[in-house]
Motif scaffolding. Structure first.
Motif, PDB file in Angstrom:
ATOM      1  N   MET A  65     -25.590 -12.807  16.549  1.00 47.45           N
ATOM      2  CA  MET A  65     -25.388 -14.167  16.058  1.00 47.45           C
ATOM      3  C   MET A  65     -23.535 -13.722  17.217  1.00 47.45           C
ATOM      4  O   MET A  65     -23.070 -13.045  17.299  1.00 47.45           O
ATOM      5  CB  MET A  65     -24.093 -14.947  14.402  1.00 47.45           C
ATOM      6  N   ALA A  66     -23.060 -14.459  17.620  1.00 45.65           N
ATOM      7  CA  ALA A  66     -21.638 -15.228  18.969  1.00 45.65           C
ATOM      8  C   ALA A  66     -20.933 -14.052  17.379  1.00 45.65           C
ATOM      9  O   ALA A  66     -20.842 -15.148  16.540  1.00 45.65           O
ATOM     10  CB  ALA A  66     -21.455 -15.877  19.524  1.00 45.65           C
ATOM     11  N   GLY A  67     -19.732 -13.777  18.168  1.00 44.09           N
ATOM     12  CA  GLY A  67     -18.351 -12.779  17.067  1.00 44.09           C
ATOM     13  C   GLY A  67     -19.211 -11.538  16.404  1.00 44.09           C
ATOM     14  O   GLY A  67     -18.747 -11.188  15.331  1.00 44.09           O
ATOM     15  N   GLU A  68     -20.147 -11.538  16.088  1.00 45.46           N
ATOM     16  CA  GLU A  68     -21.181  -9.994  15.319  1.00 45.46           C
ATOM     17  C   GLU A  68     -20.386  -8.724  16.243  1.00 45.46           C
ATOM     18  O   GLU A  68     -21.064  -9.455  17.972  1.00 45.46           O
ATOM     19  CB  GLU A  68     -22.521 -10.254  15.296  1.00 45.46           C
ATOM     20  N   THR A  69     -20.462  -7.930  16.373  1.00 42.90           N
ATOM     21  CA  THR A  69     -19.826  -7.424  17.565  1.00 42.90           C
ATOM     22  C   THR A  69     -21.430  -6.148  18.342  1.00 42.90           C
ATOM     23  O   THR A  69     -21.490  -6.512  19.352  1.00 42.90           O
ATOM     24  CB  THR A  69     -19.111  -5.453  16.408  1.00 42.90           C
TER      25      THR A  69
END
Length: 353
Positions: free
Chosen positions: A66-70
């Motif tokens: 997911m976008a926002g996960e490193t």
């Protein structure tokens, strides 16, 4: 054949868990780079509605990026994510739901499996009240003074934890794996009596017992309408047992009972030998186990991520990446240590057998 079933077991549980995260993330508009079945080299992919669905070479679970996960952002540096669609840009309550969605799906899977397992049996024995029906001659229970007909109103462990059992299954769940002395408070002829009992190891059942049994449970017919109720009851009973084990581990009790991948592999072989439904029941048990384990307040798990979000919400600012990294490393060390201990137990049992 066992290795194939083992991989199927792991994949079903992990993919269901990750699918929960994916469904919730998409529901709240989080940009999802990829949903993968398996790990390692890519075998097949198809992009649909901005998300790449993949099959990878090693069928040992799966993941959602997911976008926002490193990890997700580092793996897809060339993807432009629209403003407001990163996980970190969503309200706290939405992030919490997304994080807990995997656990929810594990619980749903377990509930469906337990319900179907009970349905195929056609009948179920309802756990009786917490009454002593029989005391084994020469057992710790007899030596302690427990008698047939005693109503067990309370059980107290050596560490001070206790339970007021409603049913006989409550007693089994609470005392499972316990080796230390127990105090049984029983009601006899209108009087409550406290009796101290020291469990003894039973070779036949391979666990510590005190030598009592309950009355026969009432047998109920099961159909497609009531199987969900009984499935939920079975799930609650197993969950209580798992929580009791986890609680004991946090108090340093029962590490010798801990089992890891080797033990799960052995269990897969054993359950599969009993047939399809037994193997399916094992999937349900492990799915419930994974769900409960992921609720632990460790930042590398879903429960810990929820705790971090709540902390940031309360203090109204982001925790520093340095602090988060330190906590993550400490938790990984703890989990790796637990995994090594579990594997050592499994190997030791194999050698002893």
């Amino acid at each position: 054949m066992t290795i194939l079933l083992f991989l199927v077991l792991l994949s079903v549980i992990v993919v269901i868990h990750e699918a929960g995260h994916l469904f919730a993330a998409k529901r709240f508009g989080v940009y999802c780079y990829e949903f993968s079945f398996g790990m390692g080299p890519l075998l097949w992919k198809k992009k649909t509605n901005e998300t790449q669905y993949s099959i990878r070479a090693l069928p040992i679970g799966g993941y959602v990026s997911m976008a926002g996960e490193t990890d997700g952002d580092e793996a897809y540096p060339d993807v432009t994510v629209p403003t407001g669609r990163r996980l970190t840009e969503k309200p706290a309550w939405q992030r919490i739901i997304i994080m807990l969605a995997g656990v929810f799906m594990n619980f749903v899977l377990a509930w469906v499996i337990f319900s179907m397992y009970i349905l195929q049996g056609g009948q179920i024995a309802i756990s009786p009240k917490a009454v002593v029906a029989e005391v084994v001659a020469g057992s710790p229970a007899e030596q302690a003074g427990i008698e047939p007909g005693d109503m067990i109103v309370k059980i107290i462990k050596e560490d001070g934890s206790s339970i007021h059992p409603d049913t006989y299954s409550d007693i089994q769940s609470f005392t499972y794996g316990n080796q230390a002395p127990l105090t049984y408070v029983v009601s006899r002829d209108g009087e409550e009596i406290s009796l101290s009992v020291i469990p003894e190891y039973n070779e036949e059942y391979e666990r510590y017992m005190i030598g009592i049994s309950g009355p026969e449970g009432e047998v109920k017919n099961v159909n497609l309408l009531n199987c969900w109720y009984y499935g939920a009851q079975e799930m609650a009973s197993i969950a209580r047992l798992l929580l009791s084990v986890v609680s004991s581990l946090f108090r340093g009790i029962g590490f010798n009972q801990l089992s890891g991948p080797v033990g799960i592999y052995q269990a897969t072989e054993t359950y599969a030998s009993y047939g399809f439904w037994a193997f399916l029941f094992l999937i349900g048990e492990l799915s419930l186990n994974v769900g409960i384990f992921n609720l632990l307040p460790l930042p590398v798990l879903d429960g810990g991520q929820v705790v971090l979000v709540l902390c940031e919400t309360i203090i109204r600012r982001k925790l520093s990446e340095k602090v988060k990294s330190g906590i993550m490393i400490a938790c990984w060390v703890l989990l790796i240590g637990i995994m090594l201990a579990a594997t050592w137990n499994d190997v030791s049992r194999l050698i002893m057998n």
